[in-house]
Design an enzyme around this catalytic site. Structure first.
Site, short mmCIF file in Angstrom:
data_model
loop_
_atom_site.label_atom_id
_atom_site.label_comp_id
_atom_site.label_asym_id
_atom_site.label_seq_id
_atom_site.Cartn_x
_atom_site.Cartn_y
_atom_site.Cartn_z
N GLU A 90 37.68 45.11 42.58
CA GLU A 90 38.36 46.27 43.19
C GLU A 90 39.81 45.94 43.57
O GLU A 90 40.23 46.18 44.70
CB GLU A 90 37.56 46.77 44.41
CG GLU A 90 36.20 47.29 44.02
CD GLU A 90 35.45 48.01 45.13
OE1 GLU A 90 35.86 47.95 46.30
OE2 GLU A 90 34.41 48.64 44.82
N GLU A 124 29.00 48.32 40.15
CA GLU A 124 28.58 48.68 41.52
C GLU A 124 28.28 50.17 41.53
O GLU A 124 29.19 50.98 41.28
CB GLU A 124 29.66 48.37 42.56
CG GLU A 124 29.78 46.91 42.92
CD GLU A 124 30.70 46.66 44.11
OE1 GLU A 124 30.72 47.47 45.06
OE2 GLU A 124 31.43 45.65 44.07
O1 AHR Z 1 28.89 46.70 47.84
C1 AHR Z 1 29.64 46.78 49.01
C2 AHR Z 1 31.14 46.73 48.74
O2 AHR Z 1 31.52 47.91 48.09
C3 AHR Z 1 31.63 45.65 47.82
O3 AHR Z 1 31.87 44.45 48.48
C4 AHR Z 1 32.91 46.21 47.30
O4 AHR Z 1 33.24 45.72 46.03
C5 AHR Z 1 32.71 47.70 47.34
O5 AHR Z 1 33.76 48.35 47.95
#
Ligand code: AHR
Length: 506
Positions: free
Chosen positions: A176, A295
């Site tokens: 990110e 994610e």
């Molecule tokens: O999964 C929780 C968080 O969400 C992770 O650390 C991050 O990559 C995202 O913003």
């Protein structure tokens, strides 16, 4: 008043979307909250094995059959010093962990994770720190993990007890990096240059690795999709995947709108594919970029209280963070999101349910007791078990509805997966209607003499029901009543339900 709606479907063995890469059933373990400490690893727990890993957790992870697990973050990775997490445990330093305002003891690190990931029959997707570090540290880590021996870092690994290389195949180039919350946040130009140079150097050490370039943190980022276009203009030829992240939620308690949010995921995927293909055209490249949705999940229940906890608590080891208690309706949304990933099986080749244990997770533990399956465990388990093979598009006509954010939301969300080896095709379907049954009639004549193996349903009269250590009101059941006759499948999808309809095919 509940009644019945009708849905008409054609399912044909030739309606192929693409081969399902089993790695779309991946997940994620971050050093965050109680995911590692109290989840994966708890040496003082009665269920701990000889390595300090919780055996009850290992069994549940195996039930999910997760082929790849992203590690060690997440936001955590952007200030992670991997050298602190290897070697004799007593020599490892404690560090201030900036992403989650936590004390990281480094009792558990790369070596322990590599051991654990084997015990759960999975493999590692390693994320590297491109926040506070760069090319040389990525190269050192890769040499430590994948080089057989005879060099500084490979010999260090051997001295640490791992004679054989870990052979980590998949590497994420940062996390990110478009997000202002990220330690070492970058502009697209800064990230694109750093990522491509890191990728080139890493490939010199091990040409067999696969690399993931960092995409946007979600589709609402102001820099989306320019981030993808600009960063890929640097990294396109040097990487194999672009990452996507997105979380969904029902903060406004508007269930019909919440259930429709998989349309947002679908739109996001289509936009990233278009952007990748635009860069491909601009570069006159022959290569097609695949997507790693590394994610995704529902995440909203704990957001406000966690922000408060992080701002107001002292530095602590493994505080309870992001422990969303998942409701039945969250499981329906997770089902719709899994269907959406499968609908893009031709381009989405990896995906990670974030996360795996305790932190926005299908598996929960009690530090002083057992472990249990949250509601979202079930759609993931079903697709992971029965959704391997070739994804098939379903041609569907059904009612549609409008919500605050979406128009023309189909009442039924569906996809199928054909496993030719096993002689099975499985239809996954969510009935989004909160009141009515959907009577499904589906032409399955292309499969020859198909017959029904089973119809599994996840349904619950209380949309807000949650599972706990002591009670599981949300659990799947096999239901009767469906049939296949003369090439036609008939089944009833109960109101607000997740359905898995398994057929034997010839
Ligand atoms: O999964 C929780 C968080 O969400 C992770 O650390 C991050 O990559 C995202 O913003």
């Amino acid at each position: 008043m509940s009644g019945a709606k009708k849905a008409k479907m054609v399912l044909d063995r030739e309606f192929r979307i693409g081969d399902v890469d089993k790695r779309i059933y991946g997940s994620f373990v971050e050093h965050l909250g109680r995911c590692v400490y109290g989840g994966v690893y708890q040496p003082d727990h009665p269920q701990a094995d000889e390595d300090g890993f919780r055996k009850d957790v290992i069994e549940l992870v195996k039930e999910l059959d997760v082929p790849i697990i992203r590690y060690p973050g997440g936001n955590f990775v952007s200030n992670f010093y991997w050298e602190d997490s290897v070697g004799p445990v007593e020599d490892r330093p404690a560090r201030l962990e900036l992403a989650w305002r936590t004390l990281e003891t480094n009792r558990f690190g790369l070596g322990e994770f590599s051991k654990w990931v084997k015990k759960v029959n999975s493999e590692t997707m390693m994320a590297i720190n491109l926040g506070t570090r760069g090319i040389s540290d990525a190269c050192n880590l890769l040499e430590y993990c994948n080089h057989p021996g005879g060099t500084k870092y490979s010999d260090l690994r051997r001295r640490h007890g791992a004679q054989e290389p870990y052979n980590v195949k998949t590497w994420c180039l940062g996390n990110e990096m478009d997000g202002p919350w990220q330690v070492g946040h970058k502009t697209p130009e800064e990230y694109g240059r750093l990522a491509v140079e890191t990728a080139r150097a890493m490939r010199q050490i091990d040409p067999s690795i696969e690399l993931v370039s960092c995409g946007s943190s979600n589709s609402k980022m102001p820099t989306f999709p320019d981030w993808e276009a600009t960063t890929l203009s640097h990294t396109y030829d040097a990487v194999d995947f672009i990452s996507m992240h997105q979380y969904f939620g029902n903060a406004e308690d508007d269930t019909p709108n919440f259930l429709a949010q998989s349309l947002e995921m679908d739109h996001f995927i289509k936009t990233v594919i278009s952007t990748c293909d635009y860069v491909k055209a601009r570069l006159r490249s022959k290569k097609t970029m695949n997507l790693s949705f590394d994610e995704w999940n529902v995440w909203f229940h704990t957001k406000a209280s966690d922000d408060d906890t992080m701002a107001n608590r002292p530095w602590t080891v493994a505080p309870a963070l992001l422990e969303d208690p998942y409701t039945f309706e969250d499981a329906l949304v997770v089902g719709c999101l899994l269907i959406t990933l499968l609908k893009h099986a031709d381009r989405v080749k990896m995906a990670c349910l974030a996360q795996l244990i305790n932190v926005i997770a299908p598996i929960m533990t009690d530090n002083n007791g057992g472990a249990w399956r949250q509601t979202i465990f079930y759609p993931f388990e079903h697709t992971s078990r029965f959704g391997r093979g070739v994804a098939l598009e379903t041609i569907l006509s059904c009612d549609k509805y409008d919500t605050k954010d979406f128009t023309d939301v189909p009442v039924v969300e569906s996809v199928a997966v054909m496993n030719e080896e096993a002689g099975e095709v499985t239809l996954f379907a969510v009935n989004r209607d909160l009141c009515d049954n959907v009577e499904l009639g589906c032409d399955v004549s292309s499969f020859g003499s198909a017959s029904l193996i089973e119809h599994i349903v996840l349904a619950c009269s209380d949309l807000k029901a949650v599972n706990t250590l002591t009670a599981s009101p949300v659990a799947p059941k096999s239901v009767q009543g469906g049939k296949v006759d003369s090439g036609r499948l008939e089944a009833v999808l109960p109101p607000a339900s997740w359905n898995v309809i398994r057929l034997k095919i010839s």
